[in-house]
Design a protein around this motif. Structure first.
Motif, PDB file in Angstrom:
ATOM      1  N   ALA A 142       0.828  -1.208   0.000  1.00  0.00           N
ATOM      2  CA  ALA A 142       0.000   0.000   0.000  1.00  0.00           C
ATOM      3  C   ALA A 142       0.861   1.255   0.000  1.00  0.00           C
ATOM      4  CB  ALA A 142      -0.936  -0.002   1.218  1.00  0.00           C
ATOM      5  N   ASP A 143       1.950   1.250   0.760  1.00  0.00           N
ATOM      6  CA  ASP A 143       2.833   2.420   0.800  1.00  0.00           C
ATOM      7  C   ASP A 143       3.485   2.677  -0.550  1.00  0.00           C
ATOM      8  OD1 ASP A 143       2.255   3.009   3.420  1.00  0.00           O
ATOM      9  OD2 ASP A 143       3.942   1.859   4.233  1.00  0.00           O
ATOM     10  N   ILE A 144       3.881   1.611  -1.255  1.00  0.00           N
ATOM     11  CA  ILE A 144       4.453   1.771  -2.594  1.00  0.00           C
ATOM     12  C   ILE A 144       3.425   2.398  -3.524  1.00  0.00           C
ATOM     13  CG2 ILE A 144       5.311   0.532  -4.632  1.00  0.00           C
ATOM     14  CD1 ILE A 144       6.583  -1.490  -2.704  1.00  0.00           C
ATOM     15  N   ASP A 145       2.198   1.869  -3.505  1.00  0.00           N
ATOM     16  CA  ASP A 145       1.129   2.417  -4.342  1.00  0.00           C
ATOM     17  C   ASP A 145       0.868   3.890  -4.012  1.00  0.00           C
ATOM     18  OD1 ASP A 145       0.818   0.007  -5.587  1.00  0.00           O
ATOM     19  OD2 ASP A 145      -0.931  -0.607  -4.429  1.00  0.00           O
ATOM     20  N   PHE A 146       0.923   4.214  -2.730  1.00  0.00           N
ATOM     21  CA  PHE A 146       0.640   5.584  -2.303  1.00  0.00           C
ATOM     22  C   PHE A 146       1.626   6.574  -2.921  1.00  0.00           C
ATOM     23  CE2 PHE A 146       1.452   9.071   0.720  1.00  0.00           C
ATOM     24  CZ  PHE A 146       0.209   9.670   0.714  1.00  0.00           C
ATOM     25  N   TRP A 147       2.912   6.278  -2.872  1.00  0.00           N
ATOM     26  CA  TRP A 147       3.895   7.229  -3.385  1.00  0.00           C
ATOM     27  C   TRP A 147       3.864   7.313  -4.901  1.00  0.00           C
ATOM     28  CZ3 TRP A 147       5.309  10.837  -0.446  1.00  0.00           C
ATOM     29  CH2 TRP A 147       5.436  10.636   0.917  1.00  0.00           C
ATOM     30  N   VAL A 148       3.514   6.221  -5.565  1.00  0.00           N
ATOM     31  CA  VAL A 148       3.325   6.287  -7.017  1.00  0.00           C
ATOM     32  C   VAL A 148       2.217   7.276  -7.352  1.00  0.00           C
ATOM     33  CG1 VAL A 148       2.543   4.998  -9.047  1.00  0.00           C
ATOM     34  CG2 VAL A 148       4.206   3.976  -7.513  1.00  0.00           C
ATOM     35  N   GLN A 149       1.127   7.204  -6.620  1.00  0.00           N
ATOM     36  CA  GLN A 149      -0.019   8.052  -6.929  1.00  0.00           C
ATOM     37  C   GLN A 149       0.186   9.505  -6.511  1.00  0.00           C
ATOM     38  OE1 GLN A 149      -2.060   6.717  -8.923  1.00  0.00           O
ATOM     39  NE2 GLN A 149      -1.119   4.706  -8.605  1.00  0.00           N
ATOM     40  N   VAL A 150       0.965   9.764  -5.450  1.00  0.00           N
ATOM     41  CA  VAL A 150       1.277  11.145  -5.073  1.00  0.00           C
ATOM     42  C   VAL A 150       1.975  11.860  -6.222  1.00  0.00           C
ATOM     43  CG1 VAL A 150       2.753  12.572  -3.600  1.00  0.00           C
ATOM     44  CG2 VAL A 150       1.344  10.794  -2.576  1.00  0.00           C
ATOM     45  N   LEU A 151       2.988  11.218  -6.797  1.00  0.00           N
ATOM     46  CA  LEU A 151       3.716  11.825  -7.907  1.00  0.00           C
ATOM     47  C   LEU A 151       2.835  11.938  -9.142  1.00  0.00           C
ATOM     48  CD1 LEU A 151       6.365  12.985  -8.902  1.00  0.00           C
ATOM     49  CD2 LEU A 151       7.151  10.672  -9.406  1.00  0.00           C
ATOM     50  N   THR A 152       1.992  10.930  -9.368  1.00  0.00           N
ATOM     51  CA  THR A 152       1.084  10.971 -10.517  1.00  0.00           C
ATOM     52  C   THR A 152       0.143  12.162 -10.438  1.00  0.00           C
ATOM     53  OG1 THR A 152       1.127   8.560 -10.716  1.00  0.00           O
ATOM     54  CG2 THR A 152      -0.675   9.697 -11.805  1.00  0.00           C
ATOM     55  N   LEU A 153      -0.443  12.382  -9.271  1.00  0.00           N
ATOM     56  CA  LEU A 153      -1.380  13.495  -9.110  1.00  0.00           C
ATOM     57  C   LEU A 153      -0.676  14.836  -9.338  1.00  0.00           C
ATOM     58  CD1 LEU A 153      -4.250  14.361  -8.428  1.00  0.00           C
ATOM     59  CD2 LEU A 153      -3.569  14.443  -6.014  1.00  0.00           C
ATOM     60  N   ALA A 154       0.560  14.964  -8.845  1.00  0.00           N
ATOM     61  CA  ALA A 154       1.306  16.201  -9.057  1.00  0.00           C
ATOM     62  C   ALA A 154       1.506  16.467 -10.544  1.00  0.00           C
ATOM     63  CB  ALA A 154       2.649  16.127  -8.336  1.00  0.00           C
ATOM     64  N   LEU A 155       1.841  15.414 -11.299  1.00  0.00           N
ATOM     65  CA  LEU A 155       2.039  15.581 -12.745  1.00  0.00           C
ATOM     66  C   LEU A 155       0.725  15.901 -13.448  1.00  0.00           C
ATOM     67  CD1 LEU A 155       4.589  12.739 -13.622  1.00  0.00           C
ATOM     68  CD2 LEU A 155       5.009  15.195 -13.565  1.00  0.00           C
ATOM     69  N   GLN A 156      -0.351  15.218 -13.055  1.00  0.00           N
ATOM     70  CA  GLN A 156      -1.630  15.433 -13.741  1.00  0.00           C
ATOM     71  C   GLN A 156      -2.157  16.844 -13.537  1.00  0.00           C
ATOM     72  OE1 GLN A 156      -3.738  12.112 -12.047  1.00  0.00           O
ATOM     73  NE2 GLN A 156      -3.761  10.996 -13.974  1.00  0.00           N
ATOM     74  N   THR A 157      -1.967  17.387 -12.350  1.00  0.00           N
ATOM     75  CA  THR A 157      -2.507  18.715 -12.082  1.00  0.00           C
ATOM     76  C   THR A 157      -1.619  19.829 -12.624  1.00  0.00           C
ATOM     77  OG1 THR A 157      -1.467  18.639  -9.890  1.00  0.00           O
ATOM     78  CG2 THR A 157      -3.785  17.980 -10.052  1.00  0.00           C
ATOM     79  N   LEU A 158      -0.320  19.575 -12.740  1.00  0.00           N
ATOM     80  CA  LEU A 158       0.611  20.637 -13.123  1.00  0.00           C
ATOM     81  C   LEU A 158       1.180  20.493 -14.528  1.00  0.00           C
ATOM     82  CD1 LEU A 158       2.638  20.880  -9.777  1.00  0.00           C
ATOM     83  CD2 LEU A 158       0.741  22.335 -10.518  1.00  0.00           C
ATOM     84  N   VAL A 159       1.177  19.267 -15.067  1.00  0.00           N
ATOM     85  CA  VAL A 159       1.926  19.019 -16.300  1.00  0.00           C
ATOM     86  C   VAL A 159       1.081  18.494 -17.452  1.00  0.00           C
ATOM     87  CG1 VAL A 159       3.848  17.708 -17.309  1.00  0.00           C
ATOM     88  CG2 VAL A 159       4.048  18.628 -14.988  1.00  0.00           C
ATOM     89  N   THR A 160       0.158  17.555 -17.181  1.00  0.00           N
ATOM     90  CA  THR A 160      -0.517  16.812 -18.251  1.00  0.00           C
ATOM     91  C   THR A 160      -1.125  17.716 -19.321  1.00  0.00           C
ATOM     92  OG1 THR A 160      -1.018  14.986 -16.763  1.00  0.00           O
ATOM     93  CG2 THR A 160      -2.317  15.131 -18.782  1.00  0.00           C
ATOM     94  N   GLY A 161      -1.997  18.623 -18.914  1.00  0.00           N
ATOM     95  CA  GLY A 161      -2.669  19.472 -19.893  1.00  0.00           C
ATOM     96  C   GLY A 161      -1.690  20.287 -20.717  1.00  0.00           C
ATOM     97  N   ARG A 162      -0.660  20.818 -20.084  1.00  0.00           N
ATOM     98  CA  ARG A 162       0.314  21.643 -20.789  1.00  0.00           C
ATOM     99  C   ARG A 162       1.115  20.832 -21.789  1.00  0.00           C
ATOM    100  NH1 ARG A 162       0.047  23.428 -15.538  1.00  0.00           N
ATOM    101  NH2 ARG A 162      -0.347  25.663 -15.251  1.00  0.00           N
ATOM    102  N   VAL A 163       1.528  19.622 -21.397  1.00  0.00           N
ATOM    103  CA  VAL A 163       2.336  18.789 -22.301  1.00  0.00           C
ATOM    104  C   VAL A 163       1.527  18.379 -23.523  1.00  0.00           C
ATOM    105  CG1 VAL A 163       3.470  16.546 -22.545  1.00  0.00           C
ATOM    106  CG2 VAL A 163       3.922  17.957 -20.539  1.00  0.00           C
ATOM    107  N   ILE A 164       0.296  17.882 -23.308  1.00  0.00           N
ATOM    108  CA  ILE A 164      -0.504  17.401 -24.428  1.00  0.00           C
ATOM    109  C   ILE A 164      -0.892  18.546 -25.359  1.00  0.00           C
ATOM    110  CG2 ILE A 164      -2.709  16.331 -25.063  1.00  0.00           C
ATOM    111  CD1 ILE A 164      -2.510  14.605 -22.586  1.00  0.00           C
ATOM    112  N   SER A 165      -1.277  19.699 -24.795  1.00  0.00           N
ATOM    113  CA  SER A 165      -1.733  20.804 -25.642  1.00  0.00           C
ATOM    114  C   SER A 165      -0.582  21.548 -26.309  1.00  0.00           C
ATOM    115  CB  SER A 165      -2.573  21.778 -24.806  1.00  0.00           C
ATOM    116  OG  SER A 165      -1.800  22.324 -23.756  1.00  0.00           O
ATOM    117  N   ARG A 166       0.569  21.659 -25.643  1.00  0.00           N
ATOM    118  CA  ARG A 166       1.667  22.451 -26.198  1.00  0.00           C
ATOM    119  C   ARG A 166       2.724  21.614 -26.912  1.00  0.00           C
ATOM    120  NH1 ARG A 166       2.794  26.633 -21.102  1.00  0.00           N
ATOM    121  NH2 ARG A 166       0.651  27.420 -20.956  1.00  0.00           N
TER     122      ARG A 166
END
Length: 428
Positions: free
Chosen positions: A266-290
């Motif tokens: 569970a702890d491994i899964d948790f840290w994977v998802q923490v980083l994923t959420l940071a990328l999705q909120t800050l990076v995903t839209g900008r990378v795909i659109s730009r």
């Protein structure tokens, strides 16, 4: 408030929030079950995993034609909730059997196989439904945020398991997952109403897909675009299996009882998802659109290449957590939303049948082949270094396929440009 972070129109706000909650509850429920599954796989002996993957693949071969028959005959508003509730009743049955201690070893293996089928089916159905409800141009703007709902669920689930597994007991957490799944089924109904009343989708978009039960396989082998999508999933799954084996072995060597193993996964899964959420909120839209889909789809295979190389020379748990975190985050935040955008350019039969075949049979087929390959390489004396290096060519091929798909997407988008603004999406 939402408009400050997402390029969403007024009429889309309710649907986007509903889709966010839908994916959150779906993935939170699964994330609660996954550490329990992983612990059962570890307790059942790592050497048995190839057989479990093989049986899972066999179940998929039976389940996919059954699902294709359902979507061919019944409308999506009927099929999707009923499939979810079928799995909900399965969950309640497993809870009862595990609680009563009936045939513990057999039930544990059945649960392991069942969850491997369940997670791919419910997520595949979710994204097929999203591609059916939202248009291609909407997907580029909104799928990143919607995917963040799943990531948030994947964070909350392991967090709850990591803190409740020992005091409450893993089996009792199954009931929480069942409640989450019912909420997901309710979200399907609400989004269907929005697509009809606000998106003004024609009645034919809600109706049965039609076609034969094996149409998904036929379309996959006759369409280079769909075949490449299948190959991309196969290579991602193959590299995931190699990493999963190393995760199981490392956790088994450090944690000796069921509760501590469950908490470690569970702890491994948790840290994977923490980083994923940071990328999705800050990076995903900008990378795909730009920067475009090519860059978005290339990040995960590149990080996998680098990560496997590092892990080959430093096979320790901290390095594995780092590799899985960056790789998983790039996959869920960039590659997966990009792949789902690709499915908005195909027709409904391919969207439901070929997609389900790719997301389930192809994925688990890759698991099975990779498991037996890794078992064979281990029998030949390859340690963790050799296994990591053996997966490097797979990651390189994965990168090549991702770049090919990005080029194809540009061509297909140009060909269907006049249709992309129509409500409900476009067809290939």
């Amino acid at each position: 408030m939402l408009k400050r972070f997402v390029d969403v129109r007024d009429e889309e706000v309710g649907a986007v929030l509903g889709a966010f909650v839908y994916f959150f509850t779906l993935m939170c429920g699964y994330a609660i079950l996954r550490p329990i599954r992983n612990e059962m796989g570890t307790a059942g002996d790592v050497k048995q995993l190839p057989w479990l993957f093989t049986v899972t693949f066999g179940v998929m071969l039976l389940a996919v034609p059954a699902f294709s028959a359902l979507v061919a005959r019944y409308p999506r508003r009927v099929v999707v909730p009923r499939v979810y509730r079928f799995f909900l009743f399965n969950l309640l049955a497993f809870f009862a059997l595990l609680k009563w201690g009936v045939a513990k070893e057999g039930v544990a293996r059945a649960f392991y196989i069942w969850l491997n089928v369940y997670n791919l089916f419910v997520v595949s159905i979710f994204w097929s439904f999203m591609a059916d409800v939202f248009a291609s141009d909407q997907g580029k703007r909104l799928f990143g945020f919607i995917a963040a709902g799943g990531t948030t669920g994947m964070m909350v689930g392991p967090f709850l398991v990591g803190r409740l597994a020992e005091p409450v007991g893993p089996v009792n957490l199954i009931l929480v997952s069942a409640v989450m799944l019912e909420v997901s089924a309710q979200c399907v109904r609400r989004l269907g109403h929005w697509a009809r009343d606000v998106q003004h989708q024609p009645a034919t978009r809600e109706g049965p897909v039609g076609g034969g039960v094996l149409a998904g396989l036929r379309l996959l082998v006759t369409s280079p675009f769909l075949f490449a999508l299948g190959l991309q999933v196969l290579l991602y799954a193959a590299t995931s299996t190699f990493l999963y084996y190393q995760e199981v072995q490392l956790v088994a060597s450090l944690a000796k009882d069921a509760a501590s193993r469950t908490a470690a996964f569970a702890d491994i899964d948790f840290w994977v998802q923490v980083l994923t959420l940071a990328l999705q909120t800050l990076v995903t839209g900008r990378v795909i659109s730009r920067l475009g889909l090519g860059v978005a789809m290339a990040v995960a295979p590149v990080l996998t290449l680098v990560g496997l190389g590092v892990l080959a020379f430093a096979p320790v748990l901290t390095v594995l957590i780092a590799v899985k975190s960056f790789r998983g985050a790039s996959h869920y935040a960039l590659e997966r939303p990009s792949r789902e955008i690709l499915f908005t350019t195909v027709d409904r039969e391919a969207r439901y049948k070929s997609k389900s075949f790719i997301d389930t049979v192809v994925y688990r087929g890759s698991d099975m082949l990779s498991a037996w390959l890794q078992g064979g390489l281990t029998a030949l004396g390859l340690g963790m270094m050799g296994l990591s290096l053996a997966a490097v060519p797979l990651a390189a091929l994965w990168l090549a396929v991702a770049l090919y798909l990005a080029r194809q997407q540009r061509t297909r988008a140009a060909e269907t440009l006049p249709q992309t603004t129509l409500p409900g999406g476009t067809t290939a």
